[in-house]
Design a protein around this motif. Structure first.
Motif, mmCIF file in Angstrom:
data_model
loop_
_atom_site.group_PDB
_atom_site.id
_atom_site.type_symbol
_atom_site.label_atom_id
_atom_site.label_comp_id
_atom_site.label_asym_id
_atom_site.label_seq_id
_atom_site.Cartn_x
_atom_site.Cartn_y
_atom_site.Cartn_z
ATOM 1 N N ASP A 23 -40.835 -51.854 9.905
ATOM 2 C CA ASP A 23 -42.292 -51.800 10.004
ATOM 3 C C ASP A 23 -42.878 -53.124 10.467
ATOM 4 O OD1 ASP A 23 -42.847 -49.095 9.074
ATOM 5 O OD2 ASP A 23 -42.086 -49.772 7.133
ATOM 6 N N HIS A 24 -43.697 -53.065 11.516
ATOM 7 C CA HIS A 24 -44.405 -54.210 12.069
ATOM 8 C C HIS A 24 -43.465 -55.245 12.682
ATOM 9 C CE1 HIS A 24 -48.003 -52.586 10.266
ATOM 10 N NE2 HIS A 24 -47.405 -52.545 9.095
ATOM 11 N N THR A 25 -42.211 -54.899 12.848
ATOM 12 C CA THR A 25 -41.266 -55.775 13.537
ATOM 13 C C THR A 25 -40.704 -55.009 14.734
ATOM 14 O OG1 THR A 25 -40.712 -56.849 11.438
ATOM 15 C CG2 THR A 25 -39.231 -57.231 13.280
ATOM 16 N N LEU A 26 -39.912 -53.991 14.485
ATOM 17 C CA LEU A 26 -39.464 -53.100 15.560
ATOM 18 C C LEU A 26 -40.481 -51.991 15.818
ATOM 19 C CD1 LEU A 26 -35.659 -52.721 14.740
ATOM 20 C CD2 LEU A 26 -36.722 -54.182 16.472
ATOM 21 N N VAL A 27 -40.957 -51.394 14.748
ATOM 22 C CA VAL A 27 -41.986 -50.361 14.878
ATOM 23 C C VAL A 27 -43.355 -51.035 14.894
ATOM 24 C CG1 VAL A 27 -43.096 -48.380 13.765
ATOM 25 C CG2 VAL A 27 -40.599 -48.563 13.802
ATOM 26 N N GLN A 28 -44.046 -50.862 16.008
ATOM 27 C CA GLN A 28 -45.344 -51.514 16.190
ATOM 28 C C GLN A 28 -46.462 -50.505 15.926
ATOM 29 O OE1 GLN A 28 -45.692 -53.767 19.825
ATOM 30 N NE2 GLN A 28 -47.911 -53.585 19.857
ATOM 31 N N TYR A 29 -47.289 -50.820 14.944
ATOM 32 C CA TYR A 29 -48.403 -49.944 14.579
ATOM 33 C C TYR A 29 -49.665 -50.309 15.357
ATOM 34 C CZ TYR A 29 -45.851 -48.224 10.450
ATOM 35 O OH TYR A 29 -44.938 -47.636 9.611
ATOM 36 N N ASN A 30 -50.526 -49.308 15.552
ATOM 37 C CA ASN A 30 -51.872 -49.560 16.044
ATOM 38 C C ASN A 30 -52.676 -50.055 14.847
ATOM 39 O OD1 ASN A 30 -54.734 -49.060 16.539
ATOM 40 N ND2 ASN A 30 -54.102 -47.957 18.367
ATOM 41 N N ILE A 31 -52.871 -51.367 14.758
ATOM 42 C CA ILE A 31 -53.429 -51.977 13.558
ATOM 43 C C ILE A 31 -54.841 -51.476 13.227
ATOM 44 C CG2 ILE A 31 -54.088 -54.149 12.459
ATOM 45 C CD1 ILE A 31 -51.079 -53.611 12.558
ATOM 46 N N PRO A 32 -55.771 -51.405 14.179
ATOM 47 C CA PRO A 32 -57.105 -50.898 13.812
ATOM 48 C C PRO A 32 -57.057 -49.495 13.213
ATOM 49 C CG PRO A 32 -57.200 -51.990 15.935
ATOM 50 C CD PRO A 32 -55.742 -51.882 15.576
ATOM 51 N N ASN A 33 -56.261 -48.594 13.793
ATOM 52 C CA ASN A 33 -56.172 -47.234 13.256
ATOM 53 C C ASN A 33 -55.484 -47.207 11.895
ATOM 54 O OD1 ASN A 33 -57.459 -46.254 15.514
ATOM 55 N ND2 ASN A 33 -55.594 -45.540 16.526
ATOM 56 N N LEU A 34 -54.440 -48.034 11.741
ATOM 57 C CA LEU A 34 -53.732 -48.105 10.467
ATOM 58 C C LEU A 34 -54.651 -48.630 9.370
ATOM 59 C CD1 LEU A 34 -50.972 -47.921 8.921
ATOM 60 C CD2 LEU A 34 -50.693 -50.351 9.465
ATOM 61 N N TYR A 35 -55.370 -49.715 9.655
ATOM 62 C CA TYR A 35 -56.267 -50.304 8.657
ATOM 63 C C TYR A 35 -57.339 -49.301 8.228
ATOM 64 C CZ TYR A 35 -54.606 -55.163 8.890
ATOM 65 O OH TYR A 35 -53.869 -56.312 8.775
ATOM 66 N N ASP A 36 -57.907 -48.595 9.204
ATOM 67 C CA ASP A 36 -58.944 -47.627 8.889
ATOM 68 C C ASP A 36 -58.400 -46.522 7.985
ATOM 69 O OD1 ASP A 36 -61.734 -46.493 9.565
ATOM 70 O OD2 ASP A 36 -60.399 -44.832 10.068
ATOM 71 N N MET A 37 -57.187 -46.059 8.289
ATOM 72 C CA MET A 37 -56.591 -44.996 7.485
ATOM 73 C C MET A 37 -56.291 -45.462 6.057
ATOM 74 S SD MET A 37 -53.096 -43.555 6.812
ATOM 75 C CE MET A 37 -52.112 -43.468 8.300
ATOM 76 N N ILE A 38 -55.745 -46.666 5.900
ATOM 77 C CA ILE A 38 -55.433 -47.167 4.564
ATOM 78 C C ILE A 38 -56.717 -47.404 3.761
ATOM 79 C CG2 ILE A 38 -54.442 -49.118 3.286
ATOM 80 C CD1 ILE A 38 -52.262 -49.244 5.415
ATOM 81 N N HIS A 39 -57.766 -47.834 4.431
ATOM 82 C CA HIS A 39 -59.056 -47.958 3.761
ATOM 83 C C HIS A 39 -59.534 -46.594 3.264
ATOM 84 C CE1 HIS A 39 -63.173 -49.262 2.931
ATOM 85 N NE2 HIS A 39 -63.596 -48.223 3.635
#
Length: 330
Positions: A23-39
């Motif tokens: 996670d966040h090393t090999l697998v790259q997340y779309n950070i804005p979408n991820l942050y919104d979802m976790i919120h």
């Protein structure tokens, strides 16, 4: 002597094993979408599980108030930033930024009181929470809302972290992926392209590593089914061919290999079944997330090269380059 790039090149020439987090090393997340979802999942849990009022918490996520490396101080309710010497240089109470005068009145011009005793040593302390990953960082907004709500109620004691943590338990527990429950796993399964980036260029780079005498391995805290889903989307159906070893559910951050935690070989036809217990992990021993590791093909810390593990925590990467610099100085 030539900056960061030369240090990396020098280090790479000595490495025979190269390990990566997922996670966040090999697998790259779309950070804005991820942050919104976790919120969203955090707010939903507070309202539905702990009966907090929707009118106070059901608000749009504000990315500008969160950041990796910040700390929530449960004694003051402040979200703080400390400099390398431990002094508080920025702070927010709830959604309100504190002025320089307010910060000095609260914390003085000396190191924050938990800096030397635990933070600098990377020890856990119930008096605060340090946000180091892209999974926990977005809940800083929820913490700010909780601080304001606690102040409004006059509760004083900011003991809300177990309630925030409950949202992670209810969304990130391993069984929820195959059961498609919660918010986190079902949303990623339904629309992986919204949250995950395909990485063909990195796949080609990983394919080149064996040609340079570098064996590549993957170590992740995630379970096999979720890992396979993410890696297949990011690198294609044959992603396992990029790695000599893949270790799931590694419990990194503790001691992920010891005689008390044996390695289990996964049944390739069903990742929820164990094929057999291994007396030794295949070609990898030791239990730290950085440093040189011996292998069953010989000691990788010998003159033939070393092994390094690269994860998503900046502290580990910093220590890796400090060790490399010290070695060159000797």
């Amino acid at each position: 002597e030539g900056g960061g790039s030369s240090s990396i090149s020098s280090l790479m020439r000595k490495i025979t094993w190269l390990g990566f987090d997922m996670d966040h090393t090999l697998v790259q997340y779309n950070i804005p979408n991820l942050y919104d979802m976790i919120h969203r999942l955090s707010v939903k849990n507070l309202i539905e599980t702990h009966n907090f009022p929707p009118e106070h918490f059901d608000v749009k996520f504000k990315p500008e108030i969160v950041g990796k490396g910040l700390i929530i101080d449960f004694e003051t309710g402040d979200l703080i930033q400390v400099n390398p010497h431990g002094m508080v240089v920025a702070a927010r109470h709830g959604l309100k930024l504190l002025t320089e005068e307010e910060i000095r009145a609260r914390y003085g011009k000396k190191a924050w009181k938990h800096f030397d005793s635990s933070l600098k040593k990377l020890d856990k302390n119930p008096a605060y929470k340090e946000f180091l990953t892209h999974f926990d960082t977005p809940v800083q907004h929820v913490c700010a809302l909780l601080v304001e709500y606690y102040d409004l109620k006059g509760w004083g004691k900011y003991d809300f972290w177990p309630k925030v943590l409950q949202a992670f338990i209810d969304n990130f527990s391993a069984n929820l992926f195959r059961e498609k429950r919660g918010i986190f796993f079902p949303e990623i399964q339904a629309d992986p392209g919204k949250y995950i980036t395909r990485r063909p260029q990195l796949a080609r780079w990983l394919q080149e590593c064996p040609k340079k005498g570098i064996r590549v391995f993957l170590v992740t805290n995630s379970h096999a089914d979720f890992s396979n889903f993410l890696m297949e989307f990011s690198f294609g159906k044959n992603w396992r061919e990029l790695f000599e070893i893949v270790i799931y559910y590694a419990n990194k951050g503790t001691q992920f290999y010891s005689p008390q935690t044996p390695f289990i070989e996964i049944d390739p036809s069903n990742c929820h079944k164990s094929a057999k217990e291994l007396a030794e992990p295949p070609r990898l021993r030791g239990g730290r997330t950085s440093g040189r590791q011996p292998s069953s093909h010989g000691d990788s810390s010998s003159s033939n090269g070393g092994g390094e593990y690269i994860g998503g925590n900046a502290h580990v990467l910093e220590e890796l380059f400090k060790a490399a610099s010290a070695t060159r100085a000797e």
